[in-house]
Scaffold this motif. Structure first.
Motif, PDB file in Angstrom:
ATOM      1  N   ALA A 217      -3.229   0.006  -3.222  1.00  0.00           N
ATOM      2  CA  ALA A 217      -3.571   0.787  -4.408  1.00  0.00           C
ATOM      3  C   ALA A 217      -3.540  -0.070  -5.669  1.00  0.00           C
ATOM      4  CB  ALA A 217      -2.602   1.958  -4.555  1.00  0.00           C
ATOM      5  N   HIS A 218      -4.255   0.385  -6.674  1.00  0.00           N
ATOM      6  CA  HIS A 218      -4.195  -0.275  -7.986  1.00  0.00           C
ATOM      7  C   HIS A 218      -2.815  -0.091  -8.600  1.00  0.00           C
ATOM      8  CE1 HIS A 218      -4.678  -0.330 -12.431  1.00  0.00           C
ATOM      9  NE2 HIS A 218      -5.393  -1.408 -12.162  1.00  0.00           N
ATOM     10  N   SER A 219      -2.275   1.125  -8.470  1.00  0.00           N
ATOM     11  CA  SER A 219      -0.925   1.391  -8.975  1.00  0.00           C
ATOM     12  C   SER A 219      -0.282   2.490  -8.149  1.00  0.00           C
ATOM     13  CB  SER A 219      -0.961   1.809 -10.453  1.00  0.00           C
ATOM     14  OG  SER A 219      -1.610   3.059 -10.594  1.00  0.00           O
ATOM     15  N   VAL A 220       1.032   2.452  -8.078  1.00  0.00           N
ATOM     16  CA  VAL A 220       1.823   3.467  -7.375  1.00  0.00           C
ATOM     17  C   VAL A 220       2.858   4.009  -8.344  1.00  0.00           C
ATOM     18  CG1 VAL A 220       3.361   3.957  -5.449  1.00  0.00           C
ATOM     19  CG2 VAL A 220       1.511   2.293  -5.166  1.00  0.00           C
ATOM     20  N   THR A 221       2.884   5.326  -8.510  1.00  0.00           N
ATOM     21  CA  THR A 221       3.867   5.963  -9.374  1.00  0.00           C
ATOM     22  C   THR A 221       4.808   6.798  -8.530  1.00  0.00           C
ATOM     23  OG1 THR A 221       2.286   6.078 -11.206  1.00  0.00           O
ATOM     24  CG2 THR A 221       4.228   7.502 -11.330  1.00  0.00           C
ATOM     25  N   MET A 222       6.097   6.452  -8.565  1.00  0.00           N
ATOM     26  CA  MET A 222       7.107   7.232  -7.846  1.00  0.00           C
ATOM     27  C   MET A 222       7.670   8.293  -8.771  1.00  0.00           C
ATOM     28  SD  MET A 222       9.222   4.407  -5.588  1.00  0.00           S
ATOM     29  CE  MET A 222      10.017   5.761  -4.699  1.00  0.00           C
ATOM     30  N   LEU A 223       7.686   9.528  -8.302  1.00  0.00           N
ATOM     31  CA  LEU A 223       8.196  10.658  -9.067  1.00  0.00           C
ATOM     32  C   LEU A 223       9.517  11.094  -8.452  1.00  0.00           C
ATOM     33  CD1 LEU A 223       4.792  12.563  -9.302  1.00  0.00           C
ATOM     34  CD2 LEU A 223       5.777  10.992 -10.984  1.00  0.00           C
ATOM     35  N   VAL A 224      10.603  10.922  -9.220  1.00  0.00           N
ATOM     36  CA  VAL A 224      11.953  11.137  -8.701  1.00  0.00           C
ATOM     37  C   VAL A 224      12.658  12.189  -9.557  1.00  0.00           C
ATOM     38  CG1 VAL A 224      14.140  10.028  -8.110  1.00  0.00           C
ATOM     39  CG2 VAL A 224      12.004   8.725  -7.979  1.00  0.00           C
ATOM     40  N   ARG A 225      13.220  13.203  -8.922  1.00  0.00           N
ATOM     41  CA  ARG A 225      13.887  14.264  -9.678  1.00  0.00           C
ATOM     42  C   ARG A 225      15.207  13.793 -10.273  1.00  0.00           C
ATOM     43  NH1 ARG A 225      13.666  20.178  -7.065  1.00  0.00           N
ATOM     44  NH2 ARG A 225      14.481  20.527  -9.158  1.00  0.00           N
ATOM     45  N   GLY A 226      15.900  12.896  -9.587  1.00  0.00           N
ATOM     46  CA  GLY A 226      17.181  12.418 -10.093  1.00  0.00           C
ATOM     47  C   GLY A 226      17.026  11.443 -11.236  1.00  0.00           C
ATOM     48  N   ASP A 227      18.171  10.980 -11.767  1.00  0.00           N
ATOM     49  CA  ASP A 227      18.125  10.071 -12.903  1.00  0.00           C
ATOM     50  C   ASP A 227      18.029   8.607 -12.495  1.00  0.00           C
ATOM     51  OD1 ASP A 227      20.635   9.722 -11.868  1.00  0.00           O
ATOM     52  OD2 ASP A 227      21.722  10.425 -13.643  1.00  0.00           O
ATOM     53  N   SER A 228      18.096   8.319 -11.185  1.00  0.00           N
ATOM     54  CA  SER A 228      17.932   6.938 -10.700  1.00  0.00           C
ATOM     55  C   SER A 228      17.700   6.974  -9.200  1.00  0.00           C
ATOM     56  CB  SER A 228      19.162   6.094 -11.022  1.00  0.00           C
ATOM     57  OG  SER A 228      20.246   6.444 -10.179  1.00  0.00           O
TER      58      SER A 228
END
Length: 554
Positions: free
Chosen positions: A394-405
């Motif tokens: 992929a050109h870019s990968v965005t991880m979406l995380v509910r926690g703070d880390s």
């Protein structure tokens, strides 16, 4: 590998037999010589060759044929096999037509009849043409081909099933490949184009098949060979595979039943780098392949895809009920069904599932994401492994995380790798609240839990790796579970040091034994388990020792 074809076409039986004889004498060791007595028959042959993904090297065609001349045939044939060399057999009076065909049908050569002796008037010409063809020849893919649409949930299901069962296949997208549409035309001449279309090397096809239909067609075992086993294992993830290997290697007749593909959720992991004994890591597919080979070597029967719908206690036996109505009896039953990714339950999710919204599937869909922006939901190891895999394409990968880390749920080695990968972005305290799109995913709606800010971003692919949901409803009323469906075993059953209700033996439940004697549990589906591949393998192998102790008293 099938030999490339030399096809000769002539309406005169004697001439056809003679040319086929001469071709077979000189080229039969390297090529398959086929013949047809008319242009129409030859076109039907070519369509069947196309469906079987075979290759035509050379056409040797007579010009003077009723209904369809040799040139007319070649003009249609080059659409199917544009790289094949084209030779026209002509009488002296047809040389003008042959010369015109050099432009119209892209003729490579024309030969005057008769061609005797072939050593002087046929073979030298064909030798040059065949050598020229071989210089650019690339053997075709010989396995299963899947014709479909990237955004079709049914197409995704077929690809995922084949990939997870380690069956090589070639994906052909109808929106991108001309040949894919040709194959649809050849297999569905009425114009009804139902997708996906699965083509097998023997020329047979299936339209919108179920996993079970594919499995039966390619020879996967879906039915047990016998009615009774010492040990039956439900679930083919790391825990189930480990138990199968240890059980069968120690003399237990063993059957393992898996509803999707051996390897379970771990089998879809692109890279496992903290598994003992593999310093450079290994893929989940590789781990599953090794384990399946090992299990079969010891005589384990693996039924896939097959679904267990219930269990019946008929002491001293445990009877497993299968979705097809059949039953399997056993002395000991091990439940190792693992867990499934939890659904988001947000607007648009159900409509777009398999059409841009995927659960797991990192290995199946990664190549299709070439150059695109990919979103991954989740903060555990499975999500991190997927993000690293997508980052290669992929050109870019965005991880979406509910926690703070990521530190609370992901191994440090993965965190370090993600930080070092420039095209991966981690957005914490962020969740998806809606997905949008008509035929396929077009946008995701995000909310920041800290600020409350809402934004809509364009998206084509969203991969979900959240939560753990056991699928244990089929055990309702038989095996004790917690409120989330995880199976309780061993010491966790001993409330106030009392044995579970209905327990009939003069001993406490073994470490991995449920409230029903002889029914054991291992891996992620067990209440309180450690959600790691190595722990699943450990529990599966250890469980066999308790099964032996149970069987010794049966």
């Amino acid at each position: 590998m099938a030999k490339p074809v030399i096809l000769t076409v002539d309406d005169d039986p004697d001439v056809l037999q003679a040319i086929a004889r001469d071709l077979r004498k000189e080229y039969g060791d390297r090529f398959r010589i086929m013949r047809a007595d008319s242009g129409a028959t030859a076109l039907d042959v070519l369509k069947q060759l196309k469906i079987r993904n075979e290759t035509v090297a050379t056409f040797v065609v007579d010009q003077r044929m009723p209904l369809m001349s040799g040139v007319e045939f070649l003009e249609q044939a080059i659409v199917l096999f544009p790289n094949a060399k084209r030779v026209l057999l002509t009488a002296y009076a047809d040389t003008d037509a042959a010369i015109r065909a050099i432009n119209n049908a892209k003729l490579d050569y024309y030969l005057l009849k008769p061609w005797n002796p072939p050593e002087e008037r046929l073979y030298p010409v064909l030798d040059d043409l065949i050598d020229d063809w071989l210089a650019d020849y690339r053997p075709p893919f010989e396995g299963i081909r899947v014709v479909g649409n990237r955004w079709s949930p049914q197409s995704h299901q077929v690809k995922d099933f084949l990939a997870r069962n380690q069956i090589p296949y070639q994906w052909m997208d109808v929106e991108l490949e001309k040949e894919a549409n040709q194959l649809l035309t050849y297999t569905k001449p009425d114009g009804v184009q139902s997708l996906p279309l699965v083509l097998f090397p023997d020329g047979s096809t299936l339209i919108q098949p179920t996993n079970l239909q594919i499995a039966e067609h390619i020879g996967l075992q879906t039915q047990a060979e016998r009615p009774f086993y010492d040990l039956a294992i439900v679930g083919g993830g790391p825990a189930g595979l480990a138990a199968a290997v240890y059980g069968a290697s120690e003399g237990l007749s063993t059957v393992m039943i898996e509803k999707e593909a051996p390897g379970g959720q771990a089998g879809s992991s692109s890279r496992i780098e903290n598994y003992l004994g593999f310093p450079i890591g290994l893929s989940g597919v590789d781990l599953a392949r090794r384990a399946v080979t090992q299990a079969k070597r010891f005589g384990v029967e693996i039924l896939t895809p097959q679904t267990v719908t219930g269990v019946r206690i008929q002491d001293p036996y445990r009877v497993i009920l299968l979705a097809d109505g059949s039953e399997i009896s056993c002395h000991a039953l091990l439940i190792a069904t693992g867990v499934s990714y939890r659904k988001l339950n947000i607007p648009g999710e159900e409509h777009l599932s398999g059409a841009g919204v995927y659960y797991g599937a990192a290995m199946t869909e990664a190549i299709a994401c070439q150059g695109e922006e990919v979103f991954v939901i989740g903060g555990a190891n499975s999500a991190g492994q997927a993000a690293m895999h997508f980052a290669k394409y992929a050109h870019s990968v965005t991880m979406l995380v509910r926690g703070d880390s990521l530190t609370k749920s992901m191994s440090q080695y993965l965190i370090d790798q993600i930080k070092a990968t420039q095209n991966i972005t981690v957005r914490t305290q962020t969740k998806v609240v809606e997905v949008k799109g008509k035929q396929n995913l077009e946008a995701v709606v995000l909310i920041n839990d800290q600020t409350g800010a809402i934004e809509t971003l364009p998206a084509k692919s969203l991969f979900i790796f959240i939560g753990a949901r056991p699928q244990t409803d089929w055990l309702d009323g038989i095996v004790e579970r917690d409120e989330n469906g995880f199976i309780i075993a061993g010491a966790d059953l001993m409330l106030d040091k009392r044995r579970p209700k209905g327990w009939t033996l003069e001993r406490d439940p073994f470490l991995l034994e449920t409230n029903v004697p002889g029914i054991f549990v291992a891996g992620d589906v067990r209440y309180g388990s450690v959600k790691r591949v190595a722990s699943g393998v450990g529990e599966g192998s250890v469980c066999v020792q308790f099964i032996h102790r149970y069987l010794a008293k049966v």
